[in-house]
Scaffold this motif. Structure first.
Motif, PDB file in Angstrom:
ATOM      1  N   THR A  83       0.840  -1.193   0.000  1.00 28.57           N
ATOM      2  CA  THR A  83       0.000   0.000   0.000  1.00 28.57           C
ATOM      3  C   THR A  83       0.873   1.241   0.000  1.00 28.57           C
ATOM      4  N   THR A  97      -5.822  11.991   1.697  1.00 27.67           N
ATOM      5  CA  THR A  97      -6.561  11.203   0.711  1.00 27.67           C
ATOM      6  C   THR A  97      -5.542  10.472  -0.158  1.00 27.67           C
ATOM      7  N   ALA A  98      -6.027   9.786  -1.171  1.00 28.52           N
ATOM      8  CA  ALA A  98      -5.131   9.073  -2.085  1.00 28.52           C
ATOM      9  C   ALA A  98      -4.196  10.025  -2.822  1.00 28.52           C
ATOM     10  N   THR A 129      -3.625   3.395   0.734  1.00 26.85           N
ATOM     11  CA  THR A 129      -4.287   3.211  -0.554  1.00 26.85           C
ATOM     12  C   THR A 129      -3.556   2.145  -1.361  1.00 26.85           C
ATOM     13  N   THR A 173     -10.429  -0.206  -2.465  1.00 24.55           N
ATOM     14  CA  THR A 173     -11.007   0.979  -1.834  1.00 24.55           C
ATOM     15  C   THR A 173     -10.059   1.485  -0.758  1.00 24.55           C
ATOM     16  N   ASP A 174      -9.848   2.809  -0.715  1.00 25.55           N
ATOM     17  CA  ASP A 174      -8.952   3.401   0.278  1.00 25.55           C
ATOM     18  C   ASP A 174      -9.382   3.020   1.690  1.00 25.55           C
TER      19      ASP A 174
END
Length: 94
Positions: free
Chosen positions: A33, A45-46, A69, A74-75
């Motif tokens: 990840t 966020t991503a 991520t 899905t994050d």
């Protein structure tokens, strides 16, 4: 059906009060990840936040938030740790 969500990362140390600077590590249970984190209280966020590349030190009270991520998944949920640095009076001997 298997979950396609990335597991939330773990921030160490966890929320608490400490009397000296702390080395922060962030680990994700899901392999391969990308972990991003913030230290200003905003949610990463991503695409926002700093990419975690290794432990870092904080010396002032900080709220660290992290997200993991992985492409095609899905994050994760955002993990948070509020580390309070208590500046002891004994360190102020001038």
């Amino acid at each position: 059906k298997a979950s396609n969500n990335v597991e939330a990362p773990t921030i160490t140390p966890s929320t608490g009060t400490y009397d000296s600077a702390q080395t922060v590590t962030i680990q994700a249970p899901t392999t391969e990840t990308v972990i991003r984190y913030t230290t200003d209280g905003t949610d990463p966020t991503a695409t926002t936040g700093t990419v975690y590349e290794g432990p870092f030190t904080i010396s002032d009270t900080t709220t660290i938030k992290a997200i993991a991520t992985k492409e095609g998944m899905t994050d994760s949920d955002v993990a948070a740790s509020t580390i309070t640095i208590s500046k002891s009076q004994s360190s102020n001997k001038n």
